[in-house]
Design a protein around this motif. Structure first.
Motif, mmCIF file in Angstrom:
data_model
loop_
_atom_site.group_PDB
_atom_site.id
_atom_site.type_symbol
_atom_site.label_atom_id
_atom_site.label_comp_id
_atom_site.label_asym_id
_atom_site.label_seq_id
_atom_site.Cartn_x
_atom_site.Cartn_y
_atom_site.Cartn_z
ATOM 1 N N CYS A 121 0.829 -1.216 0.002
ATOM 2 C CA CYS A 121 0.006 -0.033 0.051
ATOM 3 C C CYS A 121 0.792 1.270 0.000
ATOM 4 C CB CYS A 121 -1.003 -0.160 1.166
ATOM 5 S SG CYS A 121 -0.209 0.532 2.828
ATOM 6 N N SER A 122 0.399 2.484 -0.240
ATOM 7 C CA SER A 122 1.241 3.717 -0.416
ATOM 8 C C SER A 122 1.674 3.949 1.046
ATOM 9 C CB SER A 122 0.264 4.614 -0.810
ATOM 10 O OG SER A 122 -0.570 4.585 -1.987
ATOM 11 N N PHE A 123 3.044 4.415 0.939
ATOM 12 C CA PHE A 123 3.717 4.701 2.379
ATOM 13 C C PHE A 123 4.361 6.148 2.006
ATOM 14 C CE2 PHE A 123 7.631 4.824 4.898
ATOM 15 C CZ PHE A 123 7.096 4.610 6.054
ATOM 16 N N HIS A 124 4.015 6.862 3.030
ATOM 17 C CA HIS A 124 4.381 8.249 3.055
ATOM 18 C C HIS A 124 5.119 8.615 4.340
ATOM 19 C CE1 HIS A 124 1.271 8.607 -0.040
ATOM 20 N NE2 HIS A 124 0.501 7.907 0.837
ATOM 21 N N GLU A 125 6.452 8.910 4.100
ATOM 22 C CA GLU A 125 7.166 9.313 5.406
ATOM 23 C C GLU A 125 7.228 10.880 5.137
ATOM 24 O OE1 GLU A 125 11.342 7.961 7.422
ATOM 25 O OE2 GLU A 125 10.747 7.119 5.478
ATOM 26 N N ILE A 126 6.627 11.404 6.128
ATOM 27 C CA ILE A 126 6.341 12.906 5.918
ATOM 28 C C ILE A 126 7.690 13.811 6.196
ATOM 29 C CG2 ILE A 126 5.674 14.969 7.500
ATOM 30 C CD1 ILE A 126 3.337 13.701 6.182
ATOM 31 N N ALA A 127 8.547 13.257 6.725
ATOM 32 C CA ALA A 127 10.041 14.011 6.768
ATOM 33 C C ALA A 127 10.632 14.111 5.458
ATOM 34 C CB ALA A 127 10.874 13.346 7.847
ATOM 35 N N THR A 128 10.335 13.351 4.440
ATOM 36 C CA THR A 128 10.902 13.273 3.037
ATOM 37 C C THR A 128 10.097 13.929 2.150
ATOM 38 O OG1 THR A 128 9.775 11.166 2.240
ATOM 39 C CG2 THR A 128 12.042 11.033 3.799
ATOM 40 N N LEU A 129 9.159 14.362 2.545
ATOM 41 C CA LEU A 129 7.851 15.239 1.571
ATOM 42 C C LEU A 129 7.996 16.488 1.387
ATOM 43 C CD1 LEU A 129 4.555 13.466 2.310
ATOM 44 C CD2 LEU A 129 6.458 12.698 0.877
ATOM 45 N N GLY A 146 6.402 20.396 0.607
ATOM 46 C CA GLY A 146 5.121 20.967 1.068
ATOM 47 C C GLY A 146 4.046 20.534 0.159
ATOM 48 N N GLU A 147 4.315 20.568 -1.061
ATOM 49 C CA GLU A 147 3.367 20.396 -2.134
ATOM 50 C C GLU A 147 2.912 18.874 -1.924
ATOM 51 O OE1 GLU A 147 2.861 20.175 -6.944
ATOM 52 O OE2 GLU A 147 4.370 21.567 -6.172
ATOM 53 N N GLN A 148 3.867 17.802 -1.822
ATOM 54 C CA GLN A 148 3.673 16.238 -1.556
ATOM 55 C C GLN A 148 2.597 16.224 -0.326
ATOM 56 O OE1 GLN A 148 7.599 15.143 -1.822
ATOM 57 N NE2 GLN A 148 7.301 14.213 -3.847
ATOM 58 N N ARG A 149 3.131 16.928 0.821
ATOM 59 C CA ARG A 149 2.168 16.675 1.903
ATOM 60 C C ARG A 149 0.734 17.402 1.666
ATOM 61 N NH1 ARG A 149 0.460 19.423 6.611
ATOM 62 N NH2 ARG A 149 0.659 18.338 8.458
ATOM 63 N N ALA A 150 0.587 18.520 0.972
ATOM 64 C CA ALA A 150 -0.525 18.990 0.711
ATOM 65 C C ALA A 150 -1.567 17.947 0.064
ATOM 66 C CB ALA A 150 -0.375 20.261 0.050
ATOM 67 N N ALA A 151 -0.900 17.363 -0.721
ATOM 68 C CA ALA A 151 -1.556 16.494 -1.822
ATOM 69 C C ALA A 151 -2.163 15.196 -1.075
ATOM 70 C CB ALA A 151 -0.809 15.877 -2.796
ATOM 71 N N LEU A 152 -1.476 14.955 0.355
ATOM 72 C CA LEU A 152 -2.291 13.796 1.118
ATOM 73 C C LEU A 152 -3.373 14.295 1.750
ATOM 74 C CD1 LEU A 152 0.993 12.538 3.014
ATOM 75 C CD2 LEU A 152 -0.359 11.679 0.845
ATOM 76 N N LEU A 153 -3.673 15.733 1.791
ATOM 77 C CA LEU A 153 -4.704 16.361 2.438
ATOM 78 C C LEU A 153 -6.156 16.163 1.598
ATOM 79 C CD1 LEU A 153 -3.196 19.325 4.327
ATOM 80 C CD2 LEU A 153 -3.562 16.808 5.217
#
Length: 442
Positions: free
Chosen positions: A5-13, A15-22
């Motif tokens: 499944c998708s895995f997202h490590e916040i520390a490596t994202l 700002g745009e990638q983090r916003a996409a998760l929302l």
């Protein structure tokens, strides 16, 4: 970490990638808004015939214009079609939901003496009518009937109707009819999607016009509500399901994996994340998913894999508890589970969520069906400003004021000065000496 499944490590994202998760699947409704317009117009102009045609086209149902309303015989037959233990489970859930919502019912009128002889307060009356939208496309949802019908009935709404898509044979899910009758609703129309929203907005030969519509639905339903919100109150913005399973390092990740599937199995347009600062929990969750999927039906596996492997789901690993709190609050989920052996230590830091379920014994399943609080919840970050469906969604509030002759001079003098300052001469005149001759007149 790689996995299924998708895995997202916040520390490596970024700002745009983090916003996409929302984001949610319904965030951009532009395509749906255009597609619902001809449906809305057809229902407005053709009424029942359009509803039946769209039922055949979209729901693949054997439905005609003269069969759009559920008959008393169909209600009676539903109780024979539903297994007795399911009927009892519905009855049990409705009892808990009613008990919870009865505590929300406001007093009919309250008055407070603001100044000696001057009273102000509120009066609460039920709204005249409401349509309850019960989805059908990805399953049968008598629980939605329970959650919408009970508070409407507790509020005392005199005209309650359910709109729900017909099944292939032109009927309505039997358990939904059982739930409707046990909740006190006897009017059910066989129409769904954008066409149902249009039908209760304009009224048709069969479907009565309503002043409000509530209940979750697909992006087509959400788009129709948005298009018609200037004509009908569309209530709590409830779209496709979404959940965050917040997990600290006191629990096993397999439990988080078990619970993230609850909302993920609703459909491929759902959103579902495990959020944790513990790499161990994240790894355990990833490892547990195959076994959990093996115990699910094929359709629900497909739905949940699409969610957890897509852009609106997966595992979010944060660098700290603080960052986990921050992500949850930014996301403002519909459902939030707090998986921890000490869940209350986190509660004060979690401020944006429509529903917060505390501890390993309070999965979303229990809240969705039988705990009592309403499971019709705001989606798409609306939990930042509004909450669950409640009795107050089915009542209207009027302010009440009453000033006695003894209290009048003081209030009038202060109001007159403010009216003069703001330049409203009629406001000023109404509380000036011009009023005096009329106060004693007969």
């Amino acid at each position: 970490m790689t996995g299924i499944c998708s895995f997202h490590e916040i520390a490596t994202l970024t700002g745009e990638q983090r916003a996409a998760l929302l984001r949610r699947s319904e965030t951009d409704l532009s395509g749906f808004l255009a597609r619902v317009q001809p449906i809305i117009e057809a229902v407005r102009s053709e009424g029942d015939e359009a509803l039946a045609r769209f039922g055949r086209e979209f729901d693949k149902a054997d439905i005609t214009a003269d069969r759009l309303k559920v008959t008393e015989a169909e209600f009676d037959a539903a109780f024979a079609l539903v297994e007795p233990e399911v009927v009892e489970a519905i009855r049990y859930g409705i009892g808990n939901i009613r008990s919870f919502h009865e505590e929300q019912r406001p007093e009919t009128m309250t008055l407070k003496e603001i100044r000696p002889g001057a009273y102000a307060g509120d009066r609460f009356l039920p709204i005249d009518s409401v349509a309850l939208y019960v989805p059908r496309g990805k399953g049968a949802f008598p629980s939605v009937t329970m959650m919408t019908a009970v508070p409407a009935a507790v509020a005392g709404v005199p005209n309650i109707a359910i709109v729900t898509p017909p099944t292939a044979d032109g009927s309505v899910d039997a358990a939904t009819l059982v739930a409707a009758r046990l909740a006190g609703v006897e009017t059910v129309y066989k129409c769904g999607g954008a066409q149902a929203v249009a039908a209760v907005t304009f009224g048709t030969q069969t479907v009565k016009k309503a002043v409000k519509i509530v209940g979750p639905g697909s992006p087509f339903v959400v788009a129709a509500k948005r298009s018609l919100s200037h004509l009908i109150d569309t209530g709590t913005p409830a779209g496709p399901s979404e959940a965050i399973i917040f997990a600290d390092d006191s629990i096993h990740g397999g439990l988080a994996a078990l619970d993230v599937l609850i909302e993920a199995e609703h459909g491929p347009d759902s959103s579902a994340y495990i959020v944790t600062h513990s790499r161990r929990v994240a790894e355990e969750a990833m490892a547990a998913l195959p076994a959990h999927w093996a115990a699910m039906t094929e359709q629900r596996v497909a739905f949940s894999k699409a969610v957890l492997g897509g852009p609106f789901g997966g595992i979010v690993l944060t660098p700290s508890l603080e960052e986990s709190y921050r992500f949850v609050n930014d996301y403002a989920p519909e459902h939030l589970e707090v998986l921890s052996t000490e869940p209350f230590i986190h509660l004060g830091r979690l401020t944006n969520a429509a529903e917060i379920l505390l501890g390993p014994h309070t999965p979303v399943t229990i809240a969705n069906f039988v705990l009592g609080p309403n499971a019709v919840l705001p989606t798409s970050r609306w939990a930042r400003t509004c909450g669950p469906l409640s009795v107050t969604d089915f009542v209207k509030r009027s302010s009440i004021g009453y000033v006695t002759s003894a209290a009048y001079p003081e209030l009038a003098g202060n109001a007159r000065r403010l009216a003069r300052y703001e330049g409203f001469s009629s406001h000023e005149n109404a509380v000036s000496e011009m009023r005096a001759p009329y106060l004693g007149a007969r």
